[in-house]
Design a protein around this motif. Structure first.
Motif, mmCIF file in Angstrom:
data_model
loop_
_atom_site.group_PDB
_atom_site.id
_atom_site.type_symbol
_atom_site.label_atom_id
_atom_site.label_comp_id
_atom_site.label_asym_id
_atom_site.label_seq_id
_atom_site.Cartn_x
_atom_site.Cartn_y
_atom_site.Cartn_z
ATOM 1 N N UNK A 73 -0.413 3.027 12.150
ATOM 2 C CA UNK A 73 0.636 3.627 13.255
ATOM 3 C C UNK A 73 2.061 3.969 12.505
ATOM 4 N N UNK A 74 1.865 5.186 12.529
ATOM 5 C CA UNK A 74 3.637 5.811 12.161
ATOM 6 C C UNK A 74 4.430 5.851 13.099
ATOM 7 N N UNK A 116 -0.121 9.960 6.481
ATOM 8 C CA UNK A 116 -1.330 9.761 6.151
ATOM 9 C C UNK A 116 -1.839 8.451 6.847
ATOM 10 N N UNK A 117 -1.372 8.346 8.175
ATOM 11 C CA UNK A 117 -1.988 7.200 9.015
ATOM 12 C C UNK A 117 -2.876 7.958 10.049
ATOM 13 N N UNK A 118 -3.576 6.906 11.034
ATOM 14 C CA UNK A 118 -4.252 7.545 11.972
ATOM 15 C C UNK A 118 -3.541 7.929 13.066
ATOM 16 N N UNK A 163 0.928 -1.227 -0.043
ATOM 17 C CA UNK A 163 0.045 0.096 -0.029
ATOM 18 C C UNK A 163 0.862 1.240 0.051
ATOM 19 N N UNK A 164 1.883 1.279 0.910
ATOM 20 C CA UNK A 164 2.770 2.456 0.900
ATOM 21 C C UNK A 164 3.553 2.661 -0.253
ATOM 22 N N UNK A 178 9.891 3.295 2.758
ATOM 23 C CA UNK A 178 9.169 3.678 4.035
ATOM 24 C C UNK A 178 9.167 5.247 4.061
ATOM 25 N N UNK A 179 8.187 5.664 4.542
ATOM 26 C CA UNK A 179 8.334 7.309 4.722
ATOM 27 C C UNK A 179 9.482 7.957 5.482
#
Length: 465
Positions: free
Chosen positions: A418-419, A99-101, A59-60, A91-92
């Motif tokens: 979760x990031x 854009x994660x919760x 997805x990422x 990965x970011x």
């Protein structure tokens, strides 16, 4: 799909790689559905978290997307077929929009932190006053006098930094500051050193400026650190004594005195980055290196990015007399690094007392978030983790004690929305003692999101409710 349980490659990575290859070569065409997480887990006889981690990485990358009622659907991958980056490189990055919760990033500030209404009022007043004439001319290349005076006064009275406004140079961020400072040194003759681990952004500036970067290893007693200094004998040493980045270690007072003595004996300079001095939650801060320096060996660097706005791109250097004269000669024909209006607004913001109120409010809020984060980690994960922190800064390091890699931990967190962030980038050496240590920040996340975010992380890592 085949999984090799005897392989050193984690199962989620094996799944990721096989699906990734299938999407690129057309086995899974655009618009096709992937097996459900439950179905694939049952088929492969593995945990659902394993499938979630693999799908989360896809997805990422933009290779698949979750569609309500349809599960995971393959996306257009034509723009990615030439991308050969390793999965972990995708990965970011630290501080990017994720854009994660629950985003436990470090560096950005919580939404609404910037005092927009007050700032706008000040800017309007400046533009409607006689001072607006400064919009029509080039401003002081070393910084607006009013701002430098405000900064120097606070440094003298609140941080024991001995300086005059003439020693304060306004700059456009850490990277710009260091790049400009390096013009006062010789890349072919002068080595530079920095802490190992240390902030990779600084290391990249050194490397772009063609300086040899020498890593000085951080240890509890700084024995290795000084041994490395003696080996390399650098001309400029970058150091973060108030809150070592990223370990949050605080340099003891005797070690500070020893470092200054070393610089004097070796005709070297120390670049003291006091980036997070405003945020201490347990003990009072120790004196800065600059306040202990009697021989003009310390360049002091401060920033407004952690307490006001990273978007303003404003920080400052305090130069010792010998380097100040060289700087003025080098940059006498240059233009200001920061626009006049931003400098003038900040000077007014500080002079009218807004800064002190804003900082106190932020310090109280960050202490609450720090305590809540520590409490949530201890309550949900207990002895499964080790927390590295010293009551300073805007992040913690969390070492997961079961031996899993950072990449696996980050992927599991991502699958749970979760990031958290990797720490490998802060090491020059590939082999280091914190291979399973991740960074969890609290500068940007809302206080009410900390506990549910850590609960989601604990569930992702350990399957705990």
């Amino acid at each position: 799909m085949h999984l090799d349980e005897s392989s050193a490659t984690p199962l989620y990575r094996q799944i990721y790689e096989q699906v990734h290859e299938g999407i690129i070569n057309g086995t899974y065409p655009q618009g096709s559905k992937l097996p459900s997480i439950r179905g694939l887990a049952d088929e492969l006889h593995c945990a659902r978290n394993t499938i979630e981690s693999a799908y989360g990485m896809l997805v990422e990358e933009g290779l698949i997307a979750s569609r309500p009622g349809s599960g995971y659907v393959v996306q257009d991958a034509t723009h990615l077929t030439l991308n050969t980056a390793k999965p972990e490189a995708l990965l970011p990055l630290l501080g990017e929009e994720s854009h994660v919760r629950y985003d436990f990033t470090y560096g950005n500030l919580e939404r609404g932190t910037f005092p927009a209404a007050t700032w706008r009022s000040i800017v309007d007043d400046l533009l409607l006053s006689i001072e607006s004439r400064m919009c029509d001319v080039y401003s002081d290349p070393f910084g607006e006098e009013a701002l430098r005076t405000e900064i120097a006064w606070r440094l003298n009275t609140l941080r024991d930094v001995d300086c005059t406004p003439s020693q304060v140079i306004i700059q456009g961020g850490t990277a710009t500051s260091i790049q400009n400072l390096l013009t006062l040194f010789n890349a072919t003759e002068d080595g530079v050193a920095m802490e190992e681990p240390g902030y990779q952004g600084v290391r990249e500036v050194f490397e772009r400026s063609a300086f040899t970067v020498n890593p000085c290893r951080i240890s509890d007693n700084y024995g290795q650190y000084f041994a490395d200094l003696e080996t390399y004998r650098p001309k400029l040493v970058y150091v973060t004594p108030s809150s070592q980045f990223p370990t949050c270690q605080v340099m003891p007072i005797k070690t500070r005195a020893r470092l200054i003595a070393w610089a004097e004996a070796n005709d070297a300079y120390l670049l003291e980055d006091d980036y997070c001095r405003d945020f201490r939650y347990v003990e009072r801060p120790l004196p800065p290196l600059q306040s202990m320096d009697q021989s003009g060996r310390v360049v002091y660097m401060g920033t407004f990015s952690k307490s006001l706005s990273p978007a303003l791109r404003m920080n400052y250097l305090v130069l010792p007399p010998a380097l100040l004269d060289t700087w003025r000669q080098t940059f006498k024909e240059s233009h200001a690094a920061v626009p006049w209006l931003s400098q003038a607004a900040l000077a007014r913001f500080m002079g009218d007392g807004h800064w002190d109120r804003h900082l106190r409010k932020l310090q109280v809020r960050n202490k609450r978030k720090y305590l809540k984060l520590i409490g949530a980690l201890e309550q949900t994960m207990g002895d499964k983790i080790h927390i590295l922190e010293n009551g300073t800064g805007l992040h913690l390091l969390v070492d997961v004690l079961d031996g899993r890699s950072q990449q696996e931990l980050l992927a599991l967190a991502r699958a749970a929305d979760v990031a958290i962030y990797d720490t490998n980038k802060y090491w020059m050496a590939e082999d280091h003692p914190l291979k399973s240590c991740v960074l969890i920040g609290f500068s940007a996340i809302a206080e009410e999101d900390i506990e549910p975010g850590i609960e989601a992380l604990a569930q992702a890592w350990f399957g705990e409710e």
